[in-house]
Design a protein around this motif. Structure first.
Motif, PDB file in Angstrom:
ATOM      1  N   GLY A 129     -11.463  12.848   4.714  1.00  0.00           N
ATOM      2  CA  GLY A 129     -11.614  13.860   3.677  1.00  0.00           C
ATOM      3  C   GLY A 129     -11.038  13.508   2.325  1.00  0.00           C
ATOM      4  O   GLY A 129     -10.959  14.363   1.461  1.00  0.00           O
ATOM      5  N   GLY A 130     -10.636  12.287   2.137  1.00  0.00           N
ATOM      6  CA  GLY A 130     -10.086  11.894   0.848  1.00  0.00           C
ATOM      7  C   GLY A 130     -10.155  10.399   0.687  1.00  0.00           C
ATOM      8  O   GLY A 130     -10.726   9.696   1.526  1.00  0.00           O
ATOM      9  N   THR A 131      -9.569   9.896  -0.366  1.00  0.00           N
ATOM     10  CA  THR A 131      -9.551   8.457  -0.611  1.00  0.00           C
ATOM     11  C   THR A 131      -8.249   7.894  -0.053  1.00  0.00           C
ATOM     12  O   THR A 131      -7.221   7.889  -0.731  1.00  0.00           O
ATOM     13  CB  THR A 131      -9.674   8.145  -2.107  1.00  0.00           C
ATOM     14  OG1 THR A 131     -10.840   8.802  -2.625  1.00  0.00           O
ATOM     15  CG2 THR A 131      -9.806   6.646  -2.323  1.00  0.00           C
ATOM     16  N   PHE A 132      -8.331   7.416   1.168  1.00  0.00           N
ATOM     17  CA  PHE A 132      -7.135   6.949   1.864  1.00  0.00           C
ATOM     18  C   PHE A 132      -6.427   5.855   1.092  1.00  0.00           C
ATOM     19  O   PHE A 132      -5.212   5.844   0.961  1.00  0.00           O
ATOM     20  CB  PHE A 132      -7.541   6.452   3.251  1.00  0.00           C
ATOM     21  CG  PHE A 132      -6.409   5.908   4.072  1.00  0.00           C
ATOM     22  CD1 PHE A 132      -6.303   4.543   4.338  1.00  0.00           C
ATOM     23  CD2 PHE A 132      -5.449   6.760   4.603  1.00  0.00           C
ATOM     24  CE1 PHE A 132      -5.276   4.044   5.103  1.00  0.00           C
ATOM     25  CE2 PHE A 132      -4.410   6.264   5.370  1.00  0.00           C
ATOM     26  CZ  PHE A 132      -4.327   4.902   5.626  1.00  0.00           C
ATOM     27  N   ALA A 134      -0.223   6.476  -0.844  1.00  0.00           N
ATOM     28  CA  ALA A 134       0.852   5.895  -0.058  1.00  0.00           C
ATOM     29  C   ALA A 134       1.028   6.757   1.184  1.00  0.00           C
ATOM     30  O   ALA A 134       0.677   7.937   1.187  1.00  0.00           O
ATOM     31  CB  ALA A 134       2.144   5.860  -0.863  1.00  0.00           C
ATOM     32  N   MET A 135       1.560   6.156   2.240  1.00  0.00           N
ATOM     33  CA  MET A 135       1.685   6.869   3.511  1.00  0.00           C
ATOM     34  C   MET A 135       3.119   6.802   4.026  1.00  0.00           C
ATOM     35  O   MET A 135       3.869   5.854   3.719  1.00  0.00           O
ATOM     36  CB  MET A 135       0.742   6.264   4.547  1.00  0.00           C
ATOM     37  CG  MET A 135      -0.730   6.322   4.172  1.00  0.00           C
ATOM     38  SD  MET A 135      -1.360   8.008   4.021  1.00  0.00           S
ATOM     39  CE  MET A 135      -1.222   8.556   5.742  1.00  0.00           C
ATOM     40  N   GLY A 136       3.462   7.783   4.826  1.00  0.00           N
ATOM     41  CA  GLY A 136       4.802   7.787   5.405  1.00  0.00           C
ATOM     42  C   GLY A 136       4.784   8.333   6.813  1.00  0.00           C
ATOM     43  O   GLY A 136       3.858   9.038   7.216  1.00  0.00           O
ATOM     44  N   ASN A 173      -9.124   3.520   7.477  1.00  0.00           N
ATOM     45  CA  ASN A 173      -8.457   4.760   7.050  1.00  0.00           C
ATOM     46  C   ASN A 173      -7.350   5.170   8.019  1.00  0.00           C
ATOM     47  O   ASN A 173      -7.208   6.351   8.385  1.00  0.00           O
ATOM     48  CB  ASN A 173      -9.461   5.912   6.920  1.00  0.00           C
ATOM     49  CG  ASN A 173     -10.397   5.747   5.736  1.00  0.00           C
ATOM     50  OD1 ASN A 173     -10.186   4.885   4.891  1.00  0.00           O
ATOM     51  ND2 ASN A 173     -11.438   6.544   5.690  1.00  0.00           N
ATOM     52  N   THR A 174      -6.583   4.194   8.437  1.00  0.00           N
ATOM     53  CA  THR A 174      -5.571   4.441   9.462  1.00  0.00           C
ATOM     54  C   THR A 174      -4.254   3.771   9.095  1.00  0.00           C
ATOM     55  O   THR A 174      -4.247   2.642   8.592  1.00  0.00           O
ATOM     56  CB  THR A 174      -6.051   3.937  10.836  1.00  0.00           C
ATOM     57  OG1 THR A 174      -7.287   4.578  11.172  1.00  0.00           O
ATOM     58  CG2 THR A 174      -5.036   4.246  11.917  1.00  0.00           C
TER      59      THR A 174
END
Length: 124
Positions: free
Chosen positions: A26-29, A33-35, A77-78
């Motif tokens: 649903g977005g631009t992965f 940034a990820m946490g 996207n993971t």
């Protein structure tokens, strides 16, 4: 915002390994940034690891440094959390979160999308 779904949690013995996955949609992965954060019963949510939008930079909490690794696959996207040498004190619900922008952060309030979490239980 992106939608996040964690998986890979479970019940393991001390010393075992687990790999958590967090799938985004649903977005631009790749622009986030990820946490990873975790919350044990009766405790506050705490930072575990973060990774930049490109995957070129990471930061790991001292409590898990040398045992946990964060990495991402933007084509899938993971984002992943590889957890080795697990200890009973790692028992918690693990959450992934997305932060718009390139830089990761240790601060939960800087993330605007959260998954529902996956339970990790480590027995001694």
């Amino acid at each position: 915002q992106v939608q996040l779904v964690e998986s890979g949690g479970g019940y393991v013995q001390a010393g075992d390994s687990l790999r958590l996955s967090c799938a985004a949609s649903g977005g631009t992965f790749s622009s986030h940034a990820m946490g990873w954060f975790r919350q044990a019963p009766g405790k506050e949510r705490e930072f575990v690891a973060t990774i930049t939008w490109s995957g070129g930079g990471t930061s790991i909490a001292d409590s898990v440094k040398g045992r946990f690794t964060i990495f991402r696959d933007n084509a899938r996207n993971t984002v992943y959390l590889q957890m080795n040498s697990l200890k009973p004190e790692d028992t918690a619900v693990y959450y992934c979160a997305a932060r718009p922008g390139r830089s990761g952060s240790k601060n939960a309030y800087e993330y605007d999308s959260w998954g529902l979490g996956t339970q990790v239980t480590v027995s001694s």
